[in-house]
Design a protein around this motif. Structure first.
Motif, short mmCIF file in Angstrom:
data_model
loop_
_atom_site.label_atom_id
_atom_site.label_comp_id
_atom_site.label_asym_id
_atom_site.label_seq_id
_atom_site.Cartn_x
_atom_site.Cartn_y
_atom_site.Cartn_z
N LEU A 437 51.99 -1.82 21.74
CA LEU A 437 51.83 -2.34 23.09
C LEU A 437 50.58 -1.75 23.71
O LEU A 437 50.34 -0.53 23.61
N THR A 438 49.79 -2.60 24.37
CA THR A 438 48.55 -2.14 25.02
C THR A 438 48.49 -2.69 26.44
O THR A 438 49.08 -3.74 26.74
N LEU A 439 47.79 -1.94 27.27
CA LEU A 439 47.57 -2.34 28.66
C LEU A 439 46.15 -2.87 28.82
O LEU A 439 45.20 -2.28 28.30
N SER A 440 46.00 -3.96 29.52
CA SER A 440 44.68 -4.56 29.74
C SER A 440 44.09 -4.02 31.04
O SER A 440 44.78 -3.92 32.07
N SER A 441 42.81 -3.69 30.99
CA SER A 441 42.16 -3.20 32.20
C SER A 441 41.91 -4.31 33.21
O SER A 441 41.65 -4.03 34.38
N GLN A 442 41.96 -5.57 32.77
CA GLN A 442 41.79 -6.67 33.70
C GLN A 442 43.01 -6.84 34.60
O GLN A 442 42.90 -7.32 35.73
N ASN A 443 44.17 -6.48 34.07
CA ASN A 443 45.41 -6.55 34.86
C ASN A 443 46.10 -5.19 34.76
O ASN A 443 47.23 -5.06 34.31
N ALA A 444 45.37 -4.16 35.20
CA ALA A 444 45.81 -2.78 34.99
C ALA A 444 46.89 -2.39 36.00
O ALA A 444 46.92 -2.86 37.14
N PRO A 445 47.81 -1.49 35.58
CA PRO A 445 48.78 -0.94 36.54
C PRO A 445 48.09 -0.01 37.53
O PRO A 445 46.90 0.28 37.44
N GLN A 446 48.88 0.49 38.47
CA GLN A 446 48.28 1.24 39.57
C GLN A 446 47.63 2.53 39.10
O GLN A 446 46.53 2.87 39.53
N TRP A 447 48.28 3.28 38.22
CA TRP A 447 47.71 4.55 37.78
C TRP A 447 46.42 4.33 36.99
O TRP A 447 45.46 5.10 37.13
N LEU A 448 46.38 3.25 36.15
CA LEU A 448 45.17 2.99 35.38
C LEU A 448 44.03 2.52 36.28
O LEU A 448 42.86 2.93 36.11
N SER A 449 44.37 1.72 37.25
CA SER A 449 43.34 1.27 38.19
C SER A 449 42.78 2.44 38.99
O SER A 449 41.57 2.50 39.26
N ALA A 450 43.64 3.39 39.38
CA ALA A 450 43.18 4.56 40.14
C ALA A 450 42.25 5.41 39.29
O ALA A 450 41.23 5.93 39.79
N VAL A 451 42.57 5.56 38.01
CA VAL A 451 41.70 6.36 37.14
C VAL A 451 40.34 5.70 36.97
O VAL A 451 39.30 6.36 37.02
#
Length: 457
Positions: A437-451
């Motif tokens: 499973l991977t997270l996309s930076s285009q639709n990032a969660p809150q913690w990833l967007s903050a980083v």
């Protein structure tokens, strides 16, 4: 009676006698008979002279013969009436005039042989020259030009067939473009025909209608992009419309919009497979497949022994695209081994001044079993609201604290419930131990967007 003997008639006019040299004719019968006898004698003499028997006497003048009377013209016969035709008269075809001999043949017949040979040689030379010039023009000019023109037309025809396919195979704009290409007379004119523009306009209209008709009750659509093999991308209708408006015919012609038909599939994966445990409910993840090939067996033989060797090599998707895109995390459960909490915090302070002693001590300890708390809340032994406020998103907050402290349990397992298309459910269940499973930076969660914002501003 006398007139009849004399040969006179009532209507006869007196004809002058040319034989009488001014003498008067005898009016009696004897004189008339004498004249008749003399006439007969003269005729016999004339016949003898013509035959060569008699000769006129010399010195005697021959009497001049009387002219013969003119013959009376015969009366013309009256024409007989033509019989009436029994049949309708038919027109006869006109006779073709005889063909006149050609000028060349007639002219050459009067030309001397040397000149005629010269003319024939010049004509043959002219014909050969015309044939050579025509062949040179065809092979050196006309044929290459037609070949380049046909290549340009074939290129444009292929372009039209590439973009106007599937639901737009019968689009009226396609027939218009084919007529323009076929009517081009030069390669430049053919290559100047714009195919991308009309194709993009037609595809945008079609895909926009597909978004409105194929969205599900949650305003989502599923997109399959055949060019790169990226299938089953579930996105919102607003995002899909933005994609359609920004893409051209090269993308839209290979994109298919469908109604999402999804199911919820639970899988148990490690923390590494679960994006480091940093996924939460509602996040959108992409699912990749990482497999190991354990079927290749290399057999090596030598003079002393024979061994079987099996090599395992990790393999990833060669296309570089996820097997499932835009899958939603519906639920996530962390293993209960992380629910045992034992904490002890102690603090003491002693101060002595001239036999005055002050002491301050603080001691805090906690021993908690989260599983027991959950059971107590479920049995309503404890206040449900209090337990809920304490343990809400406990697993996520624990993972987030571990991320912030850079310290955590790496061996923990997660059970994740994922929403996937129905056709991919069996694939996910059979390969749950090999998915990532991977997270996309285009639709990032809150913690990833903050980083990312902290890093790049």
């Amino acid at each position: 009676m006398l007139d009849k003997i004399l040969g006179k008639k009532d209507n006869d006019k007196e004809v002058p006698d040319l034989r009488k040299d001014g003498k008067k004719s005898d009016s009696d019968i004897g004189g008339r008979l004498k004249d008749i006898v003399s006439k007969a004698t003269e005729k016999s003499k004339d016949n003898g002279v013509k035959n060569g028997d008699l000769k006129p006497p010399s010195g005697k003048k021959m009497p001049r013969p009387m002219p013969k009377p003119r013959p009376t013209p015969k009366p013309r016969p009256t024409p007989k009436p033509r019989p009436e035709p029994t049949e309708t008269p038919r027109l006869k075809p006109p006779k073709k005039p005889p063909k006149k001999p050609g000028r060349l043949g007639g002219g050459l017949g009067k030309v001397p042989d040397d000149d005629r040979r010269t003319l024939v040689g010049a004509a043959v030379f002219g014909i050969i020259l015309i044939v050579l010039v025509g062949a040179g023009y065809y092979f050196l000019v006309y044929s290459p030009y037609q070949e380049s023109l046909n290549n340009a037309k074939n290129t444009k025809f292929s372009e039209v067939n590439t973009y106007f396919k599937g639901p737009l195979a019968l689009d009226p704009q396609r027939e218009t473009l084919l007529a323009q290409i076929d009517g081009g007379s030069t390669p430049e004119q053919v290559l100047a025909v714009d195919v991308i523009g009309p194709a993009t306009a037609s595809w945008r209209v079609y895909q926009s209608q597909a978004i409105n008709t194929k969205k599900d009750p949650y305003n989502r659509v599923m997109i399959n992009y055949n060019a790169t093999g990226q299938n089953n991308l579930i996105i919102k209708t607003q995002d899909a419309q933005t994609l359609v408006n920004a893409a051209d015919a090269t993308v839209l012609s290979n994109m298919e919009i469908q109604t999402p038909d999804t199911v919820a599939v639970p899988i148990i994966i490690s923390r590494l497979q679960a994006a480091g445990g940093l996924i939460n409910v509602g996040d959108s993840v992409d699912i990749y497949l990482s497999t190991t090939n354990g079927t290749a067996a290399n057999q090596t033989t030598n003079q002393t022994n024979q061994t079987n060797q099996t090599t395992t090599t990790p393999q990833t998707n060669s296309a570089g695209v996820p097997q499932i895109s835009g899958s939603t995390v519906l639920a996530i459960l962390r293993a209960k081994d992380s629910g045992a909490v034992a904490a002890n915090l102690g603090q003491s302070q002693d101060l002595a001044i001239n036999q005055l002693t002050m002491s301050n001590s603080r001691n805090q300890s906690a021993t908690t079993d989260v599983e027991s708390l959950l059971r107590a809340a479920a049995s309503r032994t404890w206040d449900e609201k209090t337990v809920n406020s304490l343990l809400n998103s406990y697993g996520w907050r624990l993972s987030d604290f571990e991320r912030a402290s850079n310290l955590g349990d790496l061996q923990v397992q997660y059970m994740v419930v994922l929403e996937v298309p129905r056709q991919n459910a069996l694939f996910l269940m059979q390969n749950s131990n090999a998915v990532q499973l991977t997270l996309s930076s285009q639709n990032a969660p809150q913690w990833l967007s903050a980083v990312l914002k902290a890093k790049y501003g």
